[in-house]
Design an enzyme around this catalytic site. Structure first.
Site, mmCIF file in Angstrom:
data_model
loop_
_atom_site.group_PDB
_atom_site.id
_atom_site.type_symbol
_atom_site.label_atom_id
_atom_site.label_comp_id
_atom_site.label_asym_id
_atom_site.label_seq_id
_atom_site.Cartn_x
_atom_site.Cartn_y
_atom_site.Cartn_z
ATOM 1 N N TYR A 56 0.635 -1.069 -0.337
ATOM 2 C CA TYR A 56 0.096 0.116 -0.034
ATOM 3 C C TYR A 56 0.533 1.076 -0.053
ATOM 4 O O TYR A 56 1.538 1.877 0.812
ATOM 5 C CB TYR A 56 -0.421 -0.159 0.947
ATOM 6 C CG TYR A 56 -2.080 -1.094 1.208
ATOM 7 C CD1 TYR A 56 -2.482 -2.346 -0.180
ATOM 8 C CD2 TYR A 56 -2.486 -1.469 2.361
ATOM 9 C CE1 TYR A 56 -3.813 -2.480 0.501
ATOM 10 C CE2 TYR A 56 -3.544 -2.737 2.298
ATOM 11 C CZ TYR A 56 -3.869 -3.178 2.004
ATOM 12 O OH TYR A 56 -4.524 -4.053 1.993
ATOM 13 N N HIS A 126 -0.098 -12.231 1.079
ATOM 14 C CA HIS A 126 -1.147 -11.254 0.924
ATOM 15 C C HIS A 126 -1.407 -12.446 -0.615
ATOM 16 O O HIS A 126 -3.028 -12.481 -1.103
ATOM 17 C CB HIS A 126 -0.553 -9.741 -0.256
ATOM 18 C CG HIS A 126 -0.677 -8.537 -0.176
ATOM 19 N ND1 HIS A 126 -0.965 -6.842 0.113
ATOM 20 C CD2 HIS A 126 -2.356 -8.193 -0.332
ATOM 21 C CE1 HIS A 126 -1.731 -6.160 -0.021
ATOM 22 N NE2 HIS A 126 -2.970 -7.272 -0.131
ATOM 23 N N SER A 205 -13.215 -5.269 2.489
ATOM 24 C CA SER A 205 -14.200 -4.840 1.756
ATOM 25 C C SER A 205 -15.840 -5.579 2.483
ATOM 26 O O SER A 205 -16.349 -5.686 1.229
ATOM 27 C CB SER A 205 -13.911 -5.353 0.325
ATOM 28 O OG SER A 205 -12.789 -4.502 -0.269
ATOM 29 N N PRO A 206 -16.161 -5.331 3.857
ATOM 30 C CA PRO A 206 -17.264 -6.128 3.898
ATOM 31 C C PRO A 206 -18.706 -5.090 3.552
ATOM 32 O O PRO A 206 -19.916 -5.406 3.725
ATOM 33 C CB PRO A 206 -16.946 -5.841 6.347
ATOM 34 C CG PRO A 206 -16.195 -4.854 5.778
ATOM 35 C CD PRO A 206 -15.106 -5.068 4.888
ATOM 36 N N LEU A 207 -18.427 -3.349 3.488
ATOM 37 C CA LEU A 207 -19.104 -2.862 2.406
ATOM 38 C C LEU A 207 -19.513 -2.767 1.548
ATOM 39 O O LEU A 207 -19.821 -2.237 0.802
ATOM 40 C CB LEU A 207 -18.803 -1.503 3.450
ATOM 41 C CG LEU A 207 -18.415 -0.799 5.195
ATOM 42 C CD1 LEU A 207 -17.995 0.286 5.673
ATOM 43 C CD2 LEU A 207 -20.325 -1.544 5.740
ATOM 44 N N GLY A 208 -18.577 -3.399 0.876
ATOM 45 C CA GLY A 208 -18.708 -3.909 -0.988
ATOM 46 C C GLY A 208 -17.894 -2.662 -0.818
ATOM 47 O O GLY A 208 -18.656 -2.304 -2.329
ATOM 48 N N GLY A 210 -17.625 0.648 -0.442
ATOM 49 C CA GLY A 210 -19.199 1.336 -0.325
ATOM 50 C C GLY A 210 -20.295 1.407 -0.893
ATOM 51 O O GLY A 210 -20.922 2.148 -0.481
ATOM 52 N N PHE A 211 -20.537 0.223 -1.868
ATOM 53 C CA PHE A 211 -21.797 0.599 -2.487
ATOM 54 C C PHE A 211 -23.033 0.400 -1.202
ATOM 55 O O PHE A 211 -23.834 0.419 -1.581
ATOM 56 C CB PHE A 211 -21.741 -0.723 -3.249
ATOM 57 C CG PHE A 211 -22.723 -1.017 -3.967
ATOM 58 C CD1 PHE A 211 -23.241 0.266 -4.820
ATOM 59 C CD2 PHE A 211 -23.913 -2.453 -4.157
ATOM 60 C CE1 PHE A 211 -24.469 -0.248 -6.358
ATOM 61 C CE2 PHE A 211 -24.715 -1.953 -4.357
ATOM 62 C CZ PHE A 211 -24.722 -1.375 -5.451
#
Ligand SMILES: NC(=O)c1ccc[n+]([C@@H]2O[C@H](COP(=O)([O-])OP(=O)(O)OC[C@H]3O[C@@H](n4cnc5c(N)ncnc54)[C@H](OP(=O)(O)O)[C@@H]3O)[C@@H](O)[C@H]2O)c1
Length: 330
Positions: A56, A126, A205-208, A210-211
């Site tokens: 990153y 990774h 990415s549990p919130l997709g 952001g989606f």
């Protein structure tokens, strides 16, 4: 703050983890001091589990996390990752993967230096390197653990066979893979394997991305540096089609006075007691909103509804571009 255990080796962390990738990787680097402050405010609010990676930036993200957490080091657990072919001196990323033992050792020295610490609490590979046997990777990390430089071992986006091979050499505390209401592939083979072997899951990415928060729709425009511009699932057409899932989450949330983001996280927390969702945000009010998921108790009826109504919604498009998907689940 509620705690959860990852694996059988004694790693205990806050039930929600903060991903630091957005502070200079997925999108352009924001104001550094503001992000350092945000990480420290997360600690004040009870989060003690932070995620970064050598790649990153490289290496601005680890440096930022190190700057934020060095004064609070004994209160937190830091996870980082090796495994991309990043030159340990220059930070030039050659694109592919590299888990050669010598490269792992050099990456860890760099991470320790940038994180301003003498130990990495959780060190993930990774991505699986098809050219290096998992036994060699696990053996290298085992030695780093013996030396006290690393406390626990993890893999990211690995398939069941790789997990088994690595775990046989050095027990794995956690797998970090994408898993959420719209990315449920790990349920087929990976999650049963983790359950069998006593390994925790840290869904990224549990919130997709952001989606699933309901704050993105077909008319949303991302800035030009935003990684989501390259993901088919974020094309306006796919966003329009996938809105049905957000609508479902919103309806369930309304019964609890909860936002879609909180339901998306509460759903993951309800799946297994050894799941620790890893969300990202660059805003304090969203961080606080997301922590509110810990007070949302979804009922058996809510979960049944998400299951039955959710199964009728076809998710449009892949979660990553094709070339990136090929590297996952080896
Ligand atoms: N192992 C891997 O290969 C891998 C891959 C991807 C990610 N990760 C790790 O997982 C972490 C999380 O990944 P992610 O960033 O894709 O996860 P995410 O939490 O699903 O999505 C983050 C996005 O959601 C937005 N957001 C967060 N909370 C919100 C809320 N309450 N309302 C509206 N929007 C909200 C954020 O925007 P703002 O920032 O503007 O708030 C950001 O754009 C990363 O930081 C990284 O540490 C690992």
């Amino acid at each position: 703050m509620q705690k959860r255990k990852l694996g059988d080796g004694g790693l205990e962390v806050s039930a929600l983890a903060l991903g630091c990738m957005g502070y200079g990787k997925a999108r352009e680097i924001p104001d550094r001091q503001e992000m350092v402050d945000l990480i420290q405010q997360a600690v004040e609010r009870g989060i003690d589990f932070f995620d970064t990676a050598e790649v990153y930036g490289p290496f601005t993200n680890e440096e930022m996390v190190g700057q934020a957490l060095a004064p609070l080091r004994d209160q937190v657990k830091i996870a980082t990752k090796f495994g991309w072919d990043v030159n340990p001196d220059t930070g030039v990323h050659h694109g592919g993967v590299n888990s050669e033992p010598e490269h792992i050792r050099a990456a860890v020295e760099g991470s320790l230096r940038r994180l301003k610490t003498d130990r990495i609490d959780l060190l993930y590979q990774h991505r699986v390197d098809p050219d290096v046997p998992m036994e060699d990777v696990a053996g290298t990390v085992k030695e780093l653990i013996r030396q006290g430089k690393v406390r626990f071992f993890g893999l990211s986006e690995a398939g069941a066979e790789s997990i088994r091979r690595a775990h046989a050499v050095q027990p794995i505390a956690a797998l970090q893979s994408e898993y959420s209401l719209w990315t449920r592939e790990p349920e087929n083979e990976v999650i049963p394997t983790l359950e069998e072997l006593g390994i925790g899951l840290v869904p990224f990415s549990p919130l997709g991305k952001g989606f699933l928060t309901g704050k993105i729709d077909e008319s949303t425009r991302f800035d030009s540096s935003d990684f989501r511009n390259r993901i088919h699932r974020f094309s306006p057409e796919a966003r329009k089609a996938n809105q049905a899932l957000v609508d479902l989450v919103r309806v369930v949330g309304e019964r609890h006075g909860a936002t879609p983001a909180q339901v998306a996280l509460a759903w993951l927390l309800a799946r297994k007691p050894w799941i620790v969702p890893l969300f990202g945000t660059r805003k304090l009010d969203r961080l606080e909103e997301n922590l509110g998921a810990l007070s949302v108790a979804l009922t058996a009826d809510d979960l049944d509804e998400i299951e039955s109504a959710g199964s009728t919604i076809r998710i449009e498009c892949a979660r990553y571009p094709e070339e990136m998907l090929r590297r996952s689940s080896l």
